[in-house]
Design an enzyme around this catalytic site. Structure first.
Site, PDB file in Angstrom:
ATOM      1  N   TYR A   1       0.802  -1.197  -0.063  1.00 11.09           N
ATOM      2  CA  TYR A   1       0.085   0.079  -0.284  1.00 11.09           C
ATOM      3  C   TYR A   1       0.897   1.335  -0.064  1.00 11.09           C
ATOM      4  CZ  TYR A   1      -4.195  -2.862   0.136  1.00 11.09           C
ATOM      5  OH  TYR A   1      -5.072  -3.809  -0.027  1.00 11.09           O
TER       6      TYR A   1
ATOM      7  N   ARG B   1       1.392   1.989  -3.548  1.00 12.75           N
ATOM      8  CA  ARG B   1       0.344   2.409  -4.313  1.00 12.75           C
ATOM      9  C   ARG B   1      -0.011   3.844  -3.817  1.00 12.75           C
ATOM     10  NH1 ARG B   1      -4.271  -1.841  -3.512  1.00 12.75           N
ATOM     11  NH2 ARG B   1      -5.604  -0.402  -4.752  1.00 12.75           N
TER      12      ARG B   1
ATOM     13  N   ASN C   1     -12.804   2.470  -5.466  1.00 15.29           N
ATOM     14  CA  ASN C   1     -11.315   2.950  -5.459  1.00 15.29           C
ATOM     15  C   ASN C   1     -10.941   3.621  -4.111  1.00 15.29           C
ATOM     16  OD1 ASN C   1     -11.879   1.985  -8.129  1.00 15.29           O
ATOM     17  ND2 ASN C   1     -11.887   4.069  -9.093  1.00 15.29           N
TER      18      ASN C   1
ATOM     19  N   HIS D   1     -14.572   1.288   0.057  1.00 18.66           N
ATOM     20  CA  HIS D   1     -13.489   0.328   0.409  1.00 18.66           C
ATOM     21  C   HIS D   1     -12.417   1.120   0.883  1.00 18.66           C
ATOM     22  CE1 HIS D   1     -15.152  -2.668  -2.563  1.00 18.66           C
ATOM     23  NE2 HIS D   1     -15.840  -2.779  -1.543  1.00 18.66           N
TER      24      HIS D   1
ATOM     25  N   CYS E   1       0.453   6.723  15.902  1.00 19.72           N
ATOM     26  CA  CYS E   1      -0.793   7.120  15.910  1.00 19.72           C
ATOM     27  C   CYS E   1      -0.706   8.729  16.199  1.00 19.72           C
ATOM     28  CB  CYS E   1      -1.857   6.443  16.201  1.00 19.72           C
ATOM     29  SG  CYS E   1      -3.297   7.167  16.519  1.00 19.72           S
TER      30      CYS E   1
ATOM     31  N   THR F   1     -16.077  -1.211 -13.711  1.00 20.83           N
ATOM     32  CA  THR F   1     -15.969  -2.070 -12.789  1.00 20.83           C
ATOM     33  C   THR F   1     -16.377  -3.739 -13.197  1.00 20.83           C
ATOM     34  OG1 THR F   1     -16.579  -2.942 -10.476  1.00 20.83           O
ATOM     35  CG2 THR F   1     -18.443  -1.842 -11.718  1.00 20.83           C
TER      36      THR F   1
ATOM     37  N   ASN G   1     -18.629   0.420 -19.773  1.00 20.06           N
ATOM     38  CA  ASN G   1     -17.317  -0.295 -19.158  1.00 20.06           C
ATOM     39  C   ASN G   1     -16.346  -0.529 -20.454  1.00 20.06           C
ATOM     40  OD1 ASN G   1     -16.466  -1.225 -16.528  1.00 20.06           O
ATOM     41  ND2 ASN G   1     -16.510  -3.193 -17.482  1.00 20.06           N
ATOM     42  N   LEU G   2     -15.213  -0.847 -20.405  1.00 20.99           N
ATOM     43  CA  LEU G   2     -14.318  -1.289 -21.487  1.00 20.99           C
ATOM     44  C   LEU G   2     -14.887  -2.530 -22.368  1.00 20.99           C
ATOM     45  CD1 LEU G   2     -11.869  -0.041 -22.810  1.00 20.99           C
ATOM     46  CD2 LEU G   2     -10.504  -1.701 -21.652  1.00 20.99           C
ATOM     47  N   GLU G   3     -15.279  -3.603 -21.389  1.00 21.04           N
ATOM     48  CA  GLU G   3     -16.085  -4.727 -22.199  1.00 21.04           C
ATOM     49  C   GLU G   3     -17.128  -5.024 -21.062  1.00 21.04           C
ATOM     50  OE1 GLU G   3     -12.498  -7.209 -19.305  1.00 21.04           O
ATOM     51  OE2 GLU G   3     -12.320  -6.784 -21.504  1.00 21.04           O
TER      52      GLU G   3
HETATM   53  C1  BV8 Z   1     -17.894  -8.127   2.850  1.00 22.97           C
HETATM   54  C2  BV8 Z   1      -9.833  -2.456  -1.628  1.00 22.97           C
HETATM   55  C3  BV8 Z   1     -19.424  -8.723   4.974  1.00 22.97           C
HETATM   56  C4  BV8 Z   1      -8.651  -2.870  -1.394  1.00 22.97           C
HETATM   57  C5  BV8 Z   1     -11.362  -4.102  -2.490  1.00 22.97           C
HETATM   58  C6  BV8 Z   1     -21.429 -12.873  -1.995  1.00 22.97           C
HETATM   59  C7  BV8 Z   1     -21.118 -14.028  -2.729  1.00 22.97           C
HETATM   60  C8  BV8 Z   1     -19.602 -14.267  -3.084  1.00 22.97           C
HETATM   61  C9  BV8 Z   1     -18.702 -13.572  -1.809  1.00 22.97           C
HETATM   62  C10 BV8 Z   1     -19.095 -12.673  -1.251  1.00 22.97           C
HETATM   63  C11 BV8 Z   1     -20.373 -12.436  -1.265  1.00 22.97           C
HETATM   64  N1  BV8 Z   1     -20.418 -11.386  -0.197  1.00 22.97           N
HETATM   65  C12 BV8 Z   1     -19.319 -11.230   0.418  1.00 22.97           C
HETATM   66  C13 BV8 Z   1     -18.313 -11.926  -0.416  1.00 22.97           C
HETATM   67  C14 BV8 Z   1     -16.956 -12.100   0.040  1.00 22.97           C
HETATM   68  C15 BV8 Z   1     -15.951 -11.024  -0.750  1.00 22.97           C
HETATM   69  C16 BV8 Z   1     -16.299 -11.161  -2.321  1.00 22.97           C
HETATM   70  O1  BV8 Z   1     -17.100 -10.358  -2.973  1.00 22.97           O
HETATM   71  N2  BV8 Z   1     -15.287 -11.719  -2.853  1.00 22.97           N
HETATM   72  C17 BV8 Z   1     -15.386 -11.968  -4.462  1.00 22.97           C
HETATM   73  C18 BV8 Z   1     -14.068 -12.242  -4.725  1.00 22.97           C
HETATM   74  C19 BV8 Z   1     -16.489 -13.070  -4.854  1.00 22.97           C
HETATM   75  N3  BV8 Z   1     -16.627  -9.639  -0.475  1.00 22.97           N
HETATM   76  C20 BV8 Z   1     -15.865  -9.070   0.714  1.00 22.97           C
HETATM   77  O2  BV8 Z   1     -15.362  -9.692   1.282  1.00 22.97           O
HETATM   78  C21 BV8 Z   1     -16.392  -7.695   1.098  1.00 22.97           C
HETATM   79  N4  BV8 Z   1     -16.811  -7.664   2.449  1.00 22.97           N
HETATM   80  O3  BV8 Z   1     -18.578  -9.049   2.236  1.00 22.97           O
HETATM   81  O4  BV8 Z   1     -18.228  -8.023   4.355  1.00 22.97           O
HETATM   82  C22 BV8 Z   1     -20.574  -7.866   4.641  1.00 22.97           C
HETATM   83  C23 BV8 Z   1     -20.693  -7.253   3.675  1.00 22.97           C
HETATM   84  C24 BV8 Z   1     -22.177  -6.578   3.626  1.00 22.97           C
HETATM   85  C25 BV8 Z   1     -22.713  -6.299   4.837  1.00 22.97           C
HETATM   86  C26 BV8 Z   1     -22.311  -6.846   6.052  1.00 22.97           C
HETATM   87  C27 BV8 Z   1     -21.078  -7.734   5.975  1.00 22.97           C
HETATM   88  C28 BV8 Z   1     -15.552  -6.554   0.973  1.00 22.97           C
HETATM   89  C29 BV8 Z   1     -14.808  -6.640  -0.415  1.00 22.97           C
HETATM   90  C30 BV8 Z   1     -13.828  -5.267  -0.479  1.00 22.97           C
HETATM   91  C31 BV8 Z   1     -12.310  -5.800  -0.788  1.00 22.97           C
HETATM   92  N5  BV8 Z   1     -11.251  -4.755  -1.210  1.00 22.97           N
HETATM   93  N6  BV8 Z   1     -10.679  -3.016  -2.754  1.00 22.97           N
HETATM   94  C32 BV8 Z   1      -7.599  -2.388  -2.249  1.00 22.97           C
HETATM   95  O5  BV8 Z   1      -7.989  -1.604  -3.065  1.00 22.97           O
HETATM   96  O6  BV8 Z   1      -6.412  -3.059  -2.330  1.00 22.97           O
HETATM   97  S1  BV8 Z   1     -12.020  -5.023  -3.619  1.00 22.97           S
HETATM   98  C33 BV8 Z   1     -11.537  -4.550  -5.152  1.00 22.97           C
HETATM   99  O7  BV8 Z   1     -12.005  -5.490  -6.108  1.00 22.97           O
HETATM  100  C34 BV8 Z   1     -12.053  -3.242  -5.522  1.00 22.97           C
HETATM  101  O8  BV8 Z   1     -12.226  -2.220  -4.859  1.00 22.97           O
HETATM  102  C35 BV8 Z   1     -13.352  -3.606  -6.214  1.00 22.97           C
HETATM  103  O9  BV8 Z   1     -14.421  -3.579  -5.350  1.00 22.97           O
HETATM  104  C36 BV8 Z   1     -13.056  -5.032  -6.705  1.00 22.97           C
HETATM  105  C37 BV8 Z   1     -13.294  -5.368  -8.123  1.00 22.97           C
HETATM  106  O10 BV8 Z   1     -12.233  -4.390  -8.710  1.00 22.97           O
HETATM  107  P1  BV8 Z   1     -12.921  -3.202  -9.891  1.00 22.97           P
HETATM  108  O11 BV8 Z   1     -12.739  -2.257  -9.460  1.00 22.97           O
HETATM  109  O12 BV8 Z   1     -13.998  -3.937 -10.303  1.00 22.97           O
HETATM  110  O13 BV8 Z   1     -11.447  -3.766 -10.844  1.00 22.97           O
HETATM  111  P2  BV8 Z   1     -11.319  -4.914 -11.758  1.00 22.97           P
HETATM  112  O14 BV8 Z   1      -9.914  -4.747 -12.198  1.00 22.97           O
HETATM  113  O15 BV8 Z   1     -11.838  -6.088 -11.391  1.00 22.97           O
HETATM  114  O16 BV8 Z   1     -11.983  -4.599 -13.244  1.00 22.97           O
HETATM  115  C38 BV8 Z   1     -11.878  -3.469 -13.933  1.00 22.97           C
HETATM  116  C39 BV8 Z   1     -13.046  -3.221 -14.792  1.00 22.97           C
HETATM  117  O17 BV8 Z   1     -12.827  -1.990 -15.482  1.00 22.97           O
HETATM  118  C40 BV8 Z   1     -13.005  -4.274 -15.886  1.00 22.97           C
HETATM  119  O18 BV8 Z   1     -14.304  -4.755 -16.006  1.00 22.97           O
HETATM  120  C41 BV8 Z   1     -12.276  -3.612 -17.204  1.00 22.97           C
HETATM  121  O19 BV8 Z   1     -13.087  -4.240 -18.446  1.00 22.97           O
HETATM  122  C42 BV8 Z   1     -12.803  -2.244 -16.973  1.00 22.97           C
HETATM  123  N7  BV8 Z   1     -11.729  -1.392 -17.513  1.00 22.97           N
HETATM  124  C43 BV8 Z   1     -10.507  -1.206 -17.626  1.00 22.97           C
HETATM  125  N8  BV8 Z   1     -10.007  -0.251 -18.140  1.00 22.97           N
HETATM  126  C44 BV8 Z   1     -11.347   0.513 -18.494  1.00 22.97           C
HETATM  127  C45 BV8 Z   1     -12.369  -0.235 -17.790  1.00 22.97           C
HETATM  128  N9  BV8 Z   1     -13.473   0.494 -18.115  1.00 22.97           N
HETATM  129  C46 BV8 Z   1     -13.576   1.529 -18.758  1.00 22.97           C
HETATM  130  N10 BV8 Z   1     -12.585   2.440 -19.223  1.00 22.97           N
HETATM  131  C47 BV8 Z   1     -11.337   2.035 -19.059  1.00 22.97           C
HETATM  132  N11 BV8 Z   1     -10.297   2.563 -19.553  1.00 22.97           N
END
Ligand code: BV8
Length: 226
Positions: free
Chosen positions: A49, A52, A85, A102, A129, A169, A194-196
């Site tokens: 981090y 980043r 983000n 997040h 802190c 996203t 979205n890009l795709e």
């Molecule tokens: C939680 C911070 C309990 C850190 C991040 C239900 C089903 C299954 C699993 C779960 C579920 N509920 C919870 C889970 C578990 C988990 C989860 O979802 N796991 C996944 C893998 C299945 N979720 C959690 O743990 C969450 N917490 O559920 O707590 C709770 C919840 C609610 C109420 C009470 C209790 C916490 C998740 C947060 C984790 N932290 N980030 C850091 O930054 O280092 S997640 C991180 O990945 C991002 O913040 C974002 O959320 C996620 C996805 O990333 P994206 O931003 O979408 O980026 P990605 O690279 O994936 O995609 C980029 C997109 O952009 C692509 O589509 C691409 O085509 C497009 N693109 C690229 N270039 C362009 C573009 N579009 C336009 N223009 C361009 N130029």
């Protein structure tokens, strides 16, 4: 309500997570983005981090961020940007009504007193802190398995909006990935820019594919009746 992800910052030079050359290619998610990983190796996570956070000095908002800031000027309280983000590009573009569900790279969180001070420096080696003096600061980001920020406020915006727009996203992480269905079931029109097509494209009324730097300014121009 506009939900943004890493794709909106891609054209600014911020790496996304899952795309080619994405962050998760070079790093094990479980090692760097879970509380368990932090407990196992604090230095590895802090270094991830810190790098980043430092890279924010070398990137600028792009036309997509600027278009949303312009939209806020026009819509005021009728627009809410919810971002997954942790970068500060929405604010640097001029947006004020931004929810970082997040967390933020430019904040630290103290595990001793719970304060979340603004933080622009490295967190290695472990500085005290500014509130309680404990050397217990971690990045103020929400890791997998942790509860995202401001879920109530976001929930009200999702179920109360007329128009739900998702930008840059993959729709692969919850609860964010579930908001389109909640918005649709509350009667909102839903649009993906979205890009795709993302993992959740089928849930949207309308999907436009292309770079956010083009799609978002076009959409804002259209919305404002330009
Ligand atoms: C939680 C911070 C309990 C850190 C991040 C239900 C089903 C299954 C699993 C779960 C579920 N509920 C919870 C889970 C578990 C988990 C989860 O979802 N796991 C996944 C893998 C299945 N979720 C959690 O743990 C969450 N917490 O559920 O707590 C709770 C919840 C609610 C109420 C009470 C209790 C916490 C998740 C947060 C984790 N932290 N980030 C850091 O930054 O280092 S997640 C991180 O990945 C991002 O913040 C974002 O959320 C996620 C996805 O990333 P994206 O931003 O979408 O980026 P990605 O690279 O994936 O995609 C980029 C997109 O952009 C692509 O589509 C691409 O085509 C497009 N693109 C690229 N270039 C362009 C573009 N579009 C336009 N223009 C361009 N130029």
């Amino acid at each position: 309500m506009v939900l943004t992800g890493a794709g909106i910052s891609a054209e600014s030079g911020v790496r996304t997570f899952r795309d080619d050359g994405g962050l998760w290619e070079g790093h094990d998610v479980n090692a760097v983005a879970t509380p368990e990983g932090f407990a196992r190796d604090r230095e590895l996570v802090q270094r991830f981090y810190d790098a980043r956070r430092r890279s924010l000095a070398h990137v600028e908002p792009n036309p997509a961020h600027l278009a949303l800031a312009r939209l806020e000027e026009e819509l005021g309280e009728d627009l809410l940007v919810v971002t997954q983000n942790v970068d500060d590009l929405h604010e640097r573009a001029g947006s004020r009504r931004v929810v970082h569900m997040h967390g933020e790279l430019l904040r630290a969180a103290c595990e001793a007193c719970g304060s979340r001070p603004r933080w622009e420096e490295d967190l290695l080696p472990s500085p005290p802190c500014p509130v309680c003096g404990a050397r217990a600061l971690r990045p103020d980001v929400v890791w997998f398995g942790e509860v995202p920020y401001e879920l109530d406020r976001i929930g009200r915006a999702v179920s109360g909006c007329d128009l739900f727009v998702s930008v840059g996203t993959s729709g692969s992480v919850y609860p964010a990935a579930g908001y389109v269905s909640l918005a649709a079931s509350s009667g909102a029109h839903t649009l993906e820019l979205n890009l795709e097509p993302s993992e959740g494209s089928r849930f949207f009324d309308e999907v436009r594919t292309g770079p956010a730097g083009r799609l978002v300014p076009e959409w804002v121009e259209e919305l404002l009746g330009g």
